[in-house]
Design a protein around this motif. Structure first.
Motif, mmCIF file in Angstrom:
data_model
loop_
_atom_site.group_PDB
_atom_site.id
_atom_site.type_symbol
_atom_site.label_atom_id
_atom_site.label_comp_id
_atom_site.label_asym_id
_atom_site.label_seq_id
_atom_site.Cartn_x
_atom_site.Cartn_y
_atom_site.Cartn_z
ATOM 1 N N MET A 87 0.826 -1.207 0.000
ATOM 2 C CA MET A 87 0.000 0.000 0.000
ATOM 3 C C MET A 87 0.862 1.259 0.000
ATOM 4 O O MET A 87 0.352 2.374 0.053
ATOM 5 C CB MET A 87 -0.910 0.007 1.232
ATOM 6 N N GLY A 88 2.179 1.046 -0.037
ATOM 7 C CA GLY A 88 3.102 2.170 0.058
ATOM 8 C C GLY A 88 3.399 2.563 1.487
ATOM 9 O O GLY A 88 3.922 3.647 1.744
ATOM 10 N N GLY A 89 3.083 1.664 2.434
ATOM 11 C CA GLY A 89 3.233 1.993 3.840
ATOM 12 C C GLY A 89 4.291 1.180 4.547
ATOM 13 O O GLY A 89 4.949 0.315 3.969
ATOM 14 N N VAL A 90 4.415 1.452 5.837
ATOM 15 C CA VAL A 90 5.340 0.732 6.712
ATOM 16 C C VAL A 90 4.544 0.250 7.921
ATOM 17 O O VAL A 90 3.860 1.041 8.580
ATOM 18 C CB VAL A 90 6.508 1.624 7.176
ATOM 19 N N ALA A 91 4.625 -1.035 8.218
ATOM 20 C CA ALA A 91 3.922 -1.588 9.376
ATOM 21 C C ALA A 91 4.606 -1.139 10.662
ATOM 22 O O ALA A 91 5.832 -1.112 10.740
ATOM 23 C CB ALA A 91 3.890 -3.105 9.302
ATOM 24 N N TYR A 201 10.585 -4.867 1.581
ATOM 25 C CA TYR A 201 9.671 -3.983 2.299
ATOM 26 C C TYR A 201 9.849 -2.512 1.920
ATOM 27 O O TYR A 201 8.871 -1.783 1.737
ATOM 28 C CB TYR A 201 9.864 -4.140 3.807
ATOM 29 N N ALA A 202 11.087 -2.068 1.823
ATOM 30 C CA ALA A 202 11.332 -0.646 1.558
ATOM 31 C C ALA A 202 10.906 -0.232 0.152
ATOM 32 O O ALA A 202 10.710 0.964 -0.106
ATOM 33 C CB ALA A 202 12.811 -0.328 1.766
ATOM 34 N N ALA A 203 10.751 -1.199 -0.738
ATOM 35 C CA ALA A 203 10.408 -0.874 -2.127
ATOM 36 C C ALA A 203 8.992 -0.339 -2.266
ATOM 37 O O ALA A 203 8.698 0.394 -3.210
ATOM 38 C CB ALA A 203 10.582 -2.109 -3.015
ATOM 39 N N GLY A 204 8.098 -0.704 -1.337
ATOM 40 C CA GLY A 204 6.736 -0.207 -1.414
ATOM 41 C C GLY A 204 6.655 1.295 -1.181
ATOM 42 O O GLY A 204 6.149 2.027 -2.039
ATOM 43 N N PRO A 205 7.135 1.782 -0.040
ATOM 44 C CA PRO A 205 7.152 3.230 0.167
ATOM 45 C C PRO A 205 7.951 3.982 -0.901
ATOM 46 O O PRO A 205 7.579 5.094 -1.290
ATOM 47 C CB PRO A 205 7.811 3.374 1.546
ATOM 48 N N ALA A 206 9.040 3.371 -1.376
ATOM 49 C CA ALA A 206 9.833 4.025 -2.423
ATOM 50 C C ALA A 206 9.027 4.166 -3.708
ATOM 51 O O ALA A 206 9.082 5.201 -4.390
ATOM 52 C CB ALA A 206 11.118 3.243 -2.682
ATOM 53 N N ALA A 207 8.263 3.131 -4.057
ATOM 54 C CA ALA A 207 7.426 3.187 -5.254
ATOM 55 C C ALA A 207 6.348 4.244 -5.107
ATOM 56 O O ALA A 207 6.048 4.995 -6.050
ATOM 57 C CB ALA A 207 6.801 1.817 -5.524
ATOM 58 N N ALA A 208 5.741 4.302 -3.918
ATOM 59 C CA ALA A 208 4.702 5.306 -3.675
ATOM 60 C C ALA A 208 5.269 6.710 -3.801
ATOM 61 O O ALA A 208 4.658 7.592 -4.425
ATOM 62 C CB ALA A 208 4.095 5.096 -2.297
ATOM 63 N N SER A 213 1.285 4.201 -9.749
ATOM 64 C CA SER A 213 -0.160 4.376 -9.895
ATOM 65 C C SER A 213 -0.940 3.190 -9.342
ATOM 66 O O SER A 213 -2.129 3.307 -9.024
ATOM 67 C CB SER A 213 -0.512 4.585 -11.379
ATOM 68 N N ALA A 214 -0.307 2.029 -9.223
ATOM 69 C CA ALA A 214 -0.930 0.837 -8.644
ATOM 70 C C ALA A 214 0.171 -0.017 -8.040
ATOM 71 O O ALA A 214 1.320 0.013 -8.504
ATOM 72 C CB ALA A 214 -1.706 0.047 -9.681
ATOM 73 N N LEU A 215 -0.187 -0.786 -7.020
ATOM 74 C CA LEU A 215 0.829 -1.550 -6.299
ATOM 75 C C LEU A 215 0.171 -2.749 -5.642
ATOM 76 O O LEU A 215 -0.952 -2.659 -5.149
ATOM 77 C CB LEU A 215 1.481 -0.649 -5.240
ATOM 78 N N LEU A 284 12.076 4.949 -12.245
ATOM 79 C CA LEU A 284 11.818 3.888 -11.283
ATOM 80 C C LEU A 284 12.844 3.902 -10.158
ATOM 81 O O LEU A 284 14.042 4.122 -10.399
ATOM 82 C CB LEU A 284 11.835 2.525 -11.968
ATOM 83 N N PRO A 285 12.401 3.663 -8.919
ATOM 84 C CA PRO A 285 13.354 3.578 -7.808
ATOM 85 C C PRO A 285 14.296 2.390 -7.992
ATOM 86 O O PRO A 285 14.026 1.468 -8.770
ATOM 87 C CB PRO A 285 12.456 3.368 -6.588
ATOM 88 N N GLU A 286 15.375 2.399 -7.240
ATOM 89 C CA GLU A 286 16.356 1.318 -7.297
ATOM 90 C C GLU A 286 15.698 -0.022 -6.987
ATOM 91 O O GLU A 286 14.891 -0.137 -6.061
ATOM 92 C CB GLU A 286 17.475 1.580 -6.302
#
Length: 318
Positions: A87-91, A201-208, A213-215, A284-286
């Motif tokens: 979701m682009g978040g961190v738990a 895990y870090a790739a989600g927030p980085a993508a956001a 546009s979707a994840l 695109l992020p790394e």
């Protein structure tokens, strides 16, 4: 404490088990009240709250003869942490419910808790509560609670003209599962990939942050998750196999088992890689690699190299 070898959960009791397990669950700054009361109390600073729940059932989602208790703990936490990342978040907080047979070795439960806690520590999440009860087989329920600094990235935001990108290992866990089903334990790197995935895990927030546009988290298979994006966004998706990496280890397992190595990548789940759509002008992020394109809606939501794919597309729950 170290339990005597023959100690079972019937010997330890519910509250003895809870006491021992919670020793491994450190509490973060967002926790105002953690384990021990009727409910946890969390501090929410700002942004959106994201919540995800998953179940794992012994014999269907894991087997004790295939993975150690700590591995199962890592997997149980990881699949929920990956949902928050998707979701682009961190738990930041987790709850854990576990139903177990009374004759289960107490040491197994503690080892499970250690693995669960260690996976949570990778993102700084605290185990803030849960429940324990008896059952004929092990059933694990996990809820992850997290936060997103920006608007959450949904499955439904992909647009025609976007690119499809992947981050993380894909197909490794599926190959490891194929090995275990044959009664083997090597190549060890693939078996370990099944036993203990490594979600990015870090790739989600980085993508956001980059403008995805979707994840989505790839838990049930790459094509299955691509279909979820296509249907939610009302677009079509074409996956380009030339852009997918098929490691030598996957080719070796496919050759030994009579499988298709590419099918591990396209249909395999449980690596918990991340799949996203990005506008074409986004850098695109790394770690992210373009593996396909987003088009106008069509009769077939997902194609592979422009054709209908006839192979296995992923896990189904029923």
């Amino acid at each position: 404490m170290a339990f005597p070898r023959d100690t079972t959960l019937a010997d330890v009791g519910e509250f003895g088990l809870i006491t021992e397990m919670t020793k491994h669950f450190a509490q973060g700054e967002q926790v105002l009240v953690g384990p021990g009361d009727d409910a946890a109390l969390l501090r929410v600073k700002q942004g959106h709250v994201v919540v995800s729940t998953d179940l794992l059932v012994e014999g269907r989602h894991f087997r004790r003869d295939w993975a150690e208790a700590s591995h199962i703990g890592h997997r149980a936490a990881g699949q929920n942490l990956a949902d928050i990342a998707a979701m682009g978040g961190v738990a930041h907080s987790m709850t854990l419910g576990i139903a177990v047979p009374s004759d289960l070795p107490a040491e197994w439960a503690v080892d499970f808790a250690e693995g669960f806690a260690a996976e949570c520590a990778l993102v700084g999440a605290s185990v803030v509560g849960g429940d324990v009860t008896g059952a004929d087989q092990i059933v694990i329920s996990v809820t992850a609670i997290g936060a997103v600094a920006q608007a959450p990235v949904l499955r439904s935001g992909a647009e025609p003209g976007d690119v499809l990108a992947l981050c993380g290992r894909q197909g490794w866990a599926a190959a490891g599962l194929a090995i275990l089903k044959r009664g083997f334990r090597s190549p060890r790197v693939l078996v370990d990939a099944y036993r203990r995935p490594q979600p990015p895990y870090a790739a989600g927030p980085a993508a956001a942050a980059a403008g995805a546009s979707a994840l989505i988290d790839v838990s049930d298979g790459l094509l299955a998750e691509a279909r979820h994006i296509a249907e939610a966004s009302e677009v079509s998706i074409d996956v380009h196999t030339s852009a997918l990496t098929v490691p030598d280890e996957l080719n070796a397992v496919a050759s030994a088992t009579g499988a298709d190595a590419l099918a591990f990548v396209l249909g395999g789940g449980e690596d918990h890689s991340l799949l996203a759509a990005f506008p074409p002008d986004v850098e695109l992020p790394e770690g992210w690699t373009v593996i396909g394109t987003i088009g106008e809606p069509g009769d077939v939501p997902v194609t592979v190299d422009g054709e209908i794919y006839e192979g296995p597309a992923g896990w189904t729950h029923f």
